[in-house]
Design a protein around this motif. Structure first.
Motif, PDB file in Angstrom:
ATOM      1  N   GLU A  77       0.819  -1.207   0.000  1.00  0.00           N
ATOM      2  CA  GLU A  77       0.000   0.000   0.000  1.00  0.00           C
ATOM      3  C   GLU A  77       0.852   1.256   0.000  1.00  0.00           C
ATOM      4  OE1 GLU A  77      -4.107   1.477   2.205  1.00  0.00           O
ATOM      5  OE2 GLU A  77      -2.713   0.141   3.267  1.00  0.00           O
ATOM      6  N   ASP A  78       1.912   1.272   0.829  1.00  0.00           N
ATOM      7  CA  ASP A  78       2.783   2.451   0.899  1.00  0.00           C
ATOM      8  C   ASP A  78       3.539   2.671  -0.404  1.00  0.00           C
ATOM      9  OD1 ASP A  78       1.917   2.796   3.464  1.00  0.00           O
ATOM     10  OD2 ASP A  78       3.717   1.953   4.415  1.00  0.00           O
ATOM     11  N   THR A  79       3.902   1.584  -1.082  1.00  0.00           N
ATOM     12  CA  THR A  79       4.653   1.715  -2.338  1.00  0.00           C
ATOM     13  C   THR A  79       3.741   2.118  -3.486  1.00  0.00           C
ATOM     14  OG1 THR A  79       6.117  -0.059  -1.558  1.00  0.00           O
ATOM     15  CG2 THR A  79       6.274   0.537  -3.878  1.00  0.00           C
ATOM     16  N   ALA A  80       2.508   1.616  -3.473  1.00  0.00           N
ATOM     17  CA  ALA A  80       1.587   1.905  -4.571  1.00  0.00           C
ATOM     18  C   ALA A  80       1.029   3.328  -4.499  1.00  0.00           C
ATOM     19  CB  ALA A  80       0.441   0.896  -4.564  1.00  0.00           C
ATOM     20  N   GLY A  81       0.981   3.930  -3.298  1.00  0.00           N
ATOM     21  CA  GLY A  81       0.407   5.258  -3.138  1.00  0.00           C
ATOM     22  C   GLY A  81       0.986   6.296  -4.070  1.00  0.00           C
ATOM     23  N   PRO A  82       2.307   6.478  -4.130  1.00  0.00           N
ATOM     24  CA  PRO A  82       2.879   7.511  -5.000  1.00  0.00           C
ATOM     25  C   PRO A  82       2.603   7.291  -6.486  1.00  0.00           C
ATOM     26  CG  PRO A  82       4.469   6.799  -3.344  1.00  0.00           C
ATOM     27  CD  PRO A  82       3.329   5.852  -3.275  1.00  0.00           C
ATOM     28  N   PHE A  83       2.214   6.065  -6.883  1.00  0.00           N
ATOM     29  CA  PHE A  83       1.951   5.816  -8.299  1.00  0.00           C
ATOM     30  C   PHE A  83       0.580   6.335  -8.745  1.00  0.00           C
ATOM     31  CE2 PHE A  83       5.525   2.961  -8.037  1.00  0.00           C
ATOM     32  CZ  PHE A  83       6.013   2.899  -9.336  1.00  0.00           C
ATOM     33  N   ARG A  84      -0.339   6.537  -7.820  1.00  0.00           N
ATOM     34  CA  ARG A  84      -1.705   6.888  -8.185  1.00  0.00           C
ATOM     35  C   ARG A  84      -1.812   8.215  -8.936  1.00  0.00           C
ATOM     36  NH1 ARG A  84      -5.371   4.691  -3.081  1.00  0.00           N
ATOM     37  NH2 ARG A  84      -5.854   2.683  -4.061  1.00  0.00           N
ATOM     38  N   PRO A  85      -1.125   9.285  -8.502  1.00  0.00           N
ATOM     39  CA  PRO A  85      -1.209  10.533  -9.280  1.00  0.00           C
ATOM     40  C   PRO A  85      -0.706  10.373 -10.706  1.00  0.00           C
ATOM     41  CG  PRO A  85      -0.349  10.951  -7.089  1.00  0.00           C
ATOM     42  CD  PRO A  85      -0.372   9.471  -7.243  1.00  0.00           C
ATOM     43  N   LEU A  86       0.409   9.664 -10.875  1.00  0.00           N
ATOM     44  CA  LEU A  86       0.947   9.454 -12.216  1.00  0.00           C
ATOM     45  C   LEU A  86      -0.007   8.611 -13.056  1.00  0.00           C
ATOM     46  CD1 LEU A  86       3.282   9.728 -14.238  1.00  0.00           C
ATOM     47  CD2 LEU A  86       4.329   7.695 -13.192  1.00  0.00           C
ATOM     48  N   ALA A  87      -0.609   7.585 -12.421  1.00  0.00           N
ATOM     49  CA  ALA A  87      -1.551   6.735 -13.151  1.00  0.00           C
ATOM     50  C   ALA A  87      -2.779   7.524 -13.582  1.00  0.00           C
ATOM     51  CB  ALA A  87      -1.950   5.545 -12.275  1.00  0.00           C
ATOM     52  N   GLU A  88      -3.287   8.409 -12.690  1.00  0.00           N
ATOM     53  CA  GLU A  88      -4.461   9.213 -13.015  1.00  0.00           C
ATOM     54  C   GLU A  88      -4.179  10.163 -14.171  1.00  0.00           C
ATOM     55  OE1 GLU A  88      -5.561  11.087  -9.397  1.00  0.00           O
ATOM     56  OE2 GLU A  88      -6.342   9.237  -8.476  1.00  0.00           O
TER      57      GLU A  88
ATOM     58  N   ALA B 136      -6.407   3.539 -13.704  1.00  0.00           N
ATOM     59  CA  ALA B 136      -6.866   3.392 -12.319  1.00  0.00           C
ATOM     60  C   ALA B 136      -6.058   2.308 -11.615  1.00  0.00           C
ATOM     61  CB  ALA B 136      -8.351   3.041 -12.291  1.00  0.00           C
ATOM     62  N   ILE B 137      -5.589   2.626 -10.399  1.00  0.00           N
ATOM     63  CA  ILE B 137      -4.899   1.642  -9.560  1.00  0.00           C
ATOM     64  C   ILE B 137      -5.816   1.295  -8.396  1.00  0.00           C
ATOM     65  CG2 ILE B 137      -2.935   1.193  -8.055  1.00  0.00           C
ATOM     66  CD1 ILE B 137      -1.221   2.933  -9.783  1.00  0.00           C
ATOM     67  N   ASN B 138      -6.229   0.042  -8.311  1.00  0.00           N
ATOM     68  CA  ASN B 138      -7.139  -0.416  -7.267  1.00  0.00           C
ATOM     69  C   ASN B 138      -6.419  -1.398  -6.342  1.00  0.00           C
ATOM     70  OD1 ASN B 138      -9.313   1.009  -8.448  1.00  0.00           O
ATOM     71  ND2 ASN B 138      -9.645  -0.691  -9.879  1.00  0.00           N
TER      72      ASN B 138
ATOM     73  N   MET C  87      -6.689  -0.488 -16.240  1.00  0.00           N
ATOM     74  CA  MET C  87      -6.773  -0.617 -14.794  1.00  0.00           C
ATOM     75  C   MET C  87      -5.680  -1.569 -14.303  1.00  0.00           C
ATOM     76  SD  MET C  87     -10.007  -1.958 -12.508  1.00  0.00           S
ATOM     77  CE  MET C  87      -9.925  -3.581 -13.281  1.00  0.00           C
ATOM     78  N   ILE C  88      -5.137  -1.238 -13.129  1.00  0.00           N
ATOM     79  CA  ILE C  88      -4.174  -2.098 -12.451  1.00  0.00           C
ATOM     80  C   ILE C  88      -4.770  -2.480 -11.098  1.00  0.00           C
ATOM     81  CG2 ILE C  88      -1.860  -2.288 -11.485  1.00  0.00           C
ATOM     82  CD1 ILE C  88      -0.959  -0.148 -13.493  1.00  0.00           C
ATOM     83  N   ASN C  89      -4.947  -3.771 -10.877  1.00  0.00           N
ATOM     84  CA  ASN C  89      -5.562  -4.264  -9.650  1.00  0.00           C
ATOM     85  C   ASN C  89      -4.506  -5.006  -8.824  1.00  0.00           C
ATOM     86  OD1 ASN C  89      -7.867  -4.652  -7.956  1.00  0.00           O
ATOM     87  ND2 ASN C  89      -7.881  -6.804  -8.581  1.00  0.00           N
ATOM     88  N   ILE C  90      -4.400  -4.631  -7.548  1.00  0.00           N
ATOM     89  CA  ILE C  90      -3.374  -5.207  -6.674  1.00  0.00           C
ATOM     90  C   ILE C  90      -4.048  -5.894  -5.496  1.00  0.00           C
ATOM     91  CG2 ILE C  90      -1.285  -4.753  -5.348  1.00  0.00           C
ATOM     92  CD1 ILE C  90      -1.044  -2.100  -6.900  1.00  0.00           C
ATOM     93  N   LYS C  91      -3.618  -7.146  -5.225  1.00  0.00           N
ATOM     94  CA  LYS C  91      -4.146  -7.901  -4.089  1.00  0.00           C
ATOM     95  C   LYS C  91      -2.992  -8.427  -3.238  1.00  0.00           C
ATOM     96  CE  LYS C  91      -8.265  -9.636  -6.490  1.00  0.00           C
ATOM     97  NZ  LYS C  91      -9.023 -10.857  -6.872  1.00  0.00           N
ATOM     98  N   VAL C  92      -3.242  -8.547  -1.935  1.00  0.00           N
ATOM     99  CA  VAL C  92      -2.323  -9.219  -1.014  1.00  0.00           C
ATOM    100  C   VAL C  92      -3.134 -10.303  -0.325  1.00  0.00           C
ATOM    101  CG1 VAL C  92      -0.854  -9.013   1.018  1.00  0.00           C
ATOM    102  CG2 VAL C  92      -0.894  -7.178  -0.681  1.00  0.00           C
ATOM    103  N   LEU C  93      -2.767 -11.559  -0.540  1.00  0.00           N
ATOM    104  CA  LEU C  93      -3.550 -12.684  -0.061  1.00  0.00           C
ATOM    105  C   LEU C  93      -2.720 -13.583   0.846  1.00  0.00           C
ATOM    106  CD1 LEU C  93      -5.152 -13.663  -3.503  1.00  0.00           C
ATOM    107  CD2 LEU C  93      -6.139 -12.175  -1.742  1.00  0.00           C
TER     108      LEU C  93
END
Length: 424
Positions: free
Chosen positions: A279-290, A295-297, A333-339
């Motif tokens: 989650e912490d690593t994916a956060g900074p990517f959201r503005p660039l993706a938008e 969409a990064i989910n 869209m990029i979808n990320i899961k942690v299972l």
């Protein structure tokens, strides 16, 4: 011409190395065969000699006894033997029945034994071989010399030597061809590593040369317009800055892989939340993706705790997200899961990008491998990111796999164990 000469030189080097390994293997096997053959022969020779000496002792102790007149069997054959009693002056007092040597030659045989000045030994006489033993007769008044034929023993030893030598030569022949086969098998990974190293050096040289050429060209443009202001030259300076950044990333990636290959990178492992890292690593990517209409989910972020190096795992997620972002078009869209996965966890990153062709899927973790080299240069890729990602996963004792449908999606699955299985 130079390439052909270089390939010929490399072929000669590996050919000489293969021959050297074959010779070493053959020499080792030759020494072992020699030890086996000579050891077996001398053991059997000693055993047969000791048996002959025991028979001589029996003959000497029972000379003149009716029991001795029966056939003596030794090594499954009837032994030819005889004895002679002599007085102190060397005259024959008694001899065993059926002495195989004529009367006229018996004295010559006894003389040959007497001049040896030894109580036991081997003697050749009239094409026959005998072991002899000189002792005092049981009556203590005369000397006794016992003889046992050893022709059969010598024939047995000769046949044994021939058989062992033939077996030894056969094994040496096997060792030669086996050594050639093993040398080829042993050199195969070395040759493959050599080839990969050459390709790596060639690719790295090519990747380094491109930004250096751009920097050099733009510097010459700036220097050629020395009267212009910095503001007017900003376009060329921006190009230099971009290529410098690209060159820095490439050099850092190369250094990382070089240190990884030499096992110089150690993991700073501690207990951590895998979901928090993602989650912490994916956060900074959201503005660039938008900005790019992507969409990064983050869904299904289960509370998975593992032991790992937080910085390396962040770098892993960064590489995978950056790769997904570069290959996902606007509206995707990029979808990320942690299972939870056993006592460990899984990171699943699914993008609705362009996908990867099946013929390229097996090579994506190879260094400098890029499906579309022209597009990779436009996006700033060097083909090292996934190789670094694979090393990070494997160093944590995990696995990484990629599945893809061309033109539809790509799914990257990272499986990490709950307990570290790596060098720390």
């Amino acid at each position: 011409m130079l390439k052909r000469d270089r390939l010929k030189m490399e072929h000669n080097i590996f050919s000489q190395l293969r021959k050297k390994l074959t010779k070493i293997n053959l020499a080792v096997m030759g020494v072992l065969c020699l030890i086996m053959v000579s050891g077996t022969y001398f053991v059997m020779r000693t055993v047969i000699f000791n048996q002959s000496q025991q028979l001589l002792q029996i003959i000497s102790s029972q000379a003149g006894s009716p029991v001795l007149n029966q056939n003596i069997r030794h090594d499954h054959h009837v032994v030819r033997y005889f004895y002679v009693k002599l007085d102190k002056t060397g005259n024959i007092l008694e001899r065993s029945p059926e002495v195989p040597i004529p009367e006229g030659q018996l004295s010559a045989l006894l003389y040959s034994v007497e001049i040896r000045h030894t109580s036991r030994g081997k003697i050749e006489f009239d094409d026959d071989s005998y072991s002899f033993l000189k002792t005092v007769a049981p009556d203590n008044a005369s000397d006794l010399i016992a003889f046992v034929s050893i022709d059969h023993d010598q024939d047995t030893l000769f046949l044994l030597l021939i058989t062992l030598s033939a077996v030894g030569l056969f094994y040496l022949l096997l060792a030669y061809f086996g050594g050639r086969f093993l040398a080829v098998r042993a050199l195969k990974p070395i040759m493959e590593s050599w080839q990969k190293q050459k390709e790596f050096v060639a690719d790295a040289s090519h990747e380094l040369r491109t930004p250096l050429a751009v920097i050099q060209t733009n510097l010459e443009l700036v220097k050629g317009n020395s009267d212009e202001t910095v503001a007017n030259q900003m376009k060329w300076l921006d190009y230099i800055s971009l290529e410098t950044q690209r060159l820095t990333r490439l050099v850092n990636d190369l250094l990382f892989l070089a240190r990884a290959d030499s096992a110089e990178i150690l993991l700073d492992a501690k207990e951590l939340s895998l979901a928090e890292v993602v989650e912490d690593t994916a956060g900074p990517f959201r503005p660039l993706a938008e900005q790019n209409g992507i969409a990064i989910n983050l869904t299904d972020l289960e509370n998975v705790r593992i032991f790992g190096d937080e910085n390396k795992l962040r770098q892993l997620v960064l590489i995978l997200l950056d790769n997904a972002l570069k290959h996902t078009p606007a509206g995707g869209m990029i979808n990320i899961k942690v299972l939870q996965h056993g006592n460990g966890g899984q990171i699943v990153i699914r993008d609705t990008g362009e996908g990867i062709a099946p013929e390229h899927l097996a090579h994506i973790f190879e260094r400098f491998y890029r499906e579309d080299k022209a597009r990779s240069k436009q996006t700033g890729g060097s083909g090292l990111g996934l190789a670094i990602a694979q090393w990070i996963v494997q160093s944590h004792g995990g696995t990484i796999s990629v599945s893809s449908q061309l033109g539809q999606e790509t799914v990257v699955t990272v499986t990490l164990p709950g307990i570290m299985k790596t060098r720390l």
